[in-house]
Design a protein around this motif. Structure first.
Motif, PDB file in Angstrom:
ATOM      1  N   UNK A  98       0.860  -1.185   0.000  1.00 22.66           N
ATOM      2  CA  UNK A  98       0.000   0.000   0.000  1.00 22.66           C
ATOM      3  C   UNK A  98       0.894   1.231   0.000  1.00 22.66           C
ATOM      4  N   UNK A  99       0.749   2.054  -1.043  1.00 22.49           N
ATOM      5  CA  UNK A  99       1.505   3.302  -1.162  1.00 22.49           C
ATOM      6  C   UNK A  99       0.599   4.429  -0.645  1.00 22.49           C
ATOM      7  N   UNK A 100       0.684   4.695   0.637  1.00 23.80           N
ATOM      8  CA  UNK A 100      -0.250   5.605   1.319  1.00 23.80           C
ATOM      9  C   UNK A 100      -0.189   7.037   0.815  1.00 23.80           C
ATOM     10  N   UNK A 101       0.964   7.507   0.354  1.00 25.78           N
ATOM     11  CA  UNK A 101       1.083   8.895  -0.089  1.00 25.78           C
ATOM     12  C   UNK A 101       0.349   9.149  -1.404  1.00 25.78           C
ATOM     13  N   UNK A 102       0.003   8.093  -2.112  1.00 26.95           N
ATOM     14  CA  UNK A 102      -0.831   8.198  -3.299  1.00 26.95           C
ATOM     15  C   UNK A 102      -0.257   9.022  -4.439  1.00 26.95           C
ATOM     16  N   UNK A 103      -1.120   9.297  -5.399  1.00 29.34           N
ATOM     17  CA  UNK A 103      -0.684  10.006  -6.599  1.00 29.34           C
ATOM     18  C   UNK A 103      -0.319  11.459  -6.293  1.00 29.34           C
ATOM     19  N   UNK A 104      -0.924  12.074  -5.299  1.00 31.64           N
ATOM     20  CA  UNK A 104      -0.562  13.448  -4.972  1.00 31.64           C
ATOM     21  C   UNK A 104       0.842  13.520  -4.411  1.00 31.64           C
ATOM     22  N   UNK A 105       1.191  12.580  -3.535  1.00 32.54           N
ATOM     23  CA  UNK A 105       2.564  12.522  -3.039  1.00 32.54           C
ATOM     24  C   UNK A 105       3.534  12.210  -4.164  1.00 32.54           C
ATOM     25  N   UNK A 106       3.129  11.336  -5.055  1.00 35.60           N
ATOM     26  CA  UNK A 106       3.943  10.952  -6.213  1.00 35.60           C
ATOM     27  C   UNK A 106       4.261  12.193  -7.059  1.00 35.60           C
ATOM     28  N   UNK A 107       3.240  12.980  -7.332  1.00 33.43           N
ATOM     29  CA  UNK A 107       3.421  14.191  -8.147  1.00 33.43           C
ATOM     30  C   UNK A 107       4.277  15.223  -7.416  1.00 33.43           C
ATOM     31  N   UNK A 108       4.071  15.376  -6.118  1.00 32.82           N
ATOM     32  CA  UNK A 108       4.852  16.349  -5.350  1.00 32.82           C
ATOM     33  C   UNK A 108       6.338  16.027  -5.390  1.00 32.82           C
TER      34      UNK A 108
END
Length: 144
Positions: free
Chosen positions: A126-136
């Motif tokens: 589970x990648x909790x930081x998600x797509x918003x964290x990915x983009x940041x």
């Protein structure tokens, strides 16, 4: 009346005034345990996940809404927010599966990962930081 006896009597009075609060046993029939509270997918950081993008033996699953997925997702990820999601899973139950949604406030990807684990998949992350964290972090995204 001395202090320890008064304290004991006060405690007893409180315990018997609220009988449902302190009692041994459930007092009812046994009910099944909610696996959502027991089964937990492995956490994976954005940095670690970014090193796995593009590998054929690893599948990323995006559990966002279609609008968020279309606005940009982890390259090669599979859109997972569908009714027939079980068809999207590989036959190999030892395959590495990584689930994510929008950010740490979104719980959909964790729930999807747990549901997958309940089907017998053993290598679920589970990648909790998600797509918003990915983009940041500036990691690459893909659009349909």
């Amino acid at each position: 009346m001395n202090k320890p006896i008064r304290k004991f009597l006060l405690t007893c009075a409180l315990l018997f005034s609220f009988p449902g609060i302190v009692s041994a046993g459930a007092g009812g029939e046994m009910t099944p345990i909610d696996l959502q509270t027991l089964v937990k997918p492995n956490p994976i950081s954005l940095r670690e996940a970014s090193t796995l993008v593009g590998r054929e033996d690893i599948t990323f699953y995006d559990v966002n809404t279609l609008e968020i997925w279309a606005d940009g997702h982890v390259p090669g990820s599979v859109y997972f927010n569908v009714k027939r999601w079980k068809r999207l899973l590989p036959e190999n139950k030892d395959a590495t599966l990584i689930f994510y949604c929008a950010n740490q406030l979104c719980d959909s990807s964790r729930e999807a990962a747990v549901s997958t684990m309940e089907l017998g998949y053993t290598n679920v992350f589970h990648m909790a930081d998600g797509i918003w964290g990915w983009r940041q972090r500036g990691y690459p995204i893909e659009r349909p």
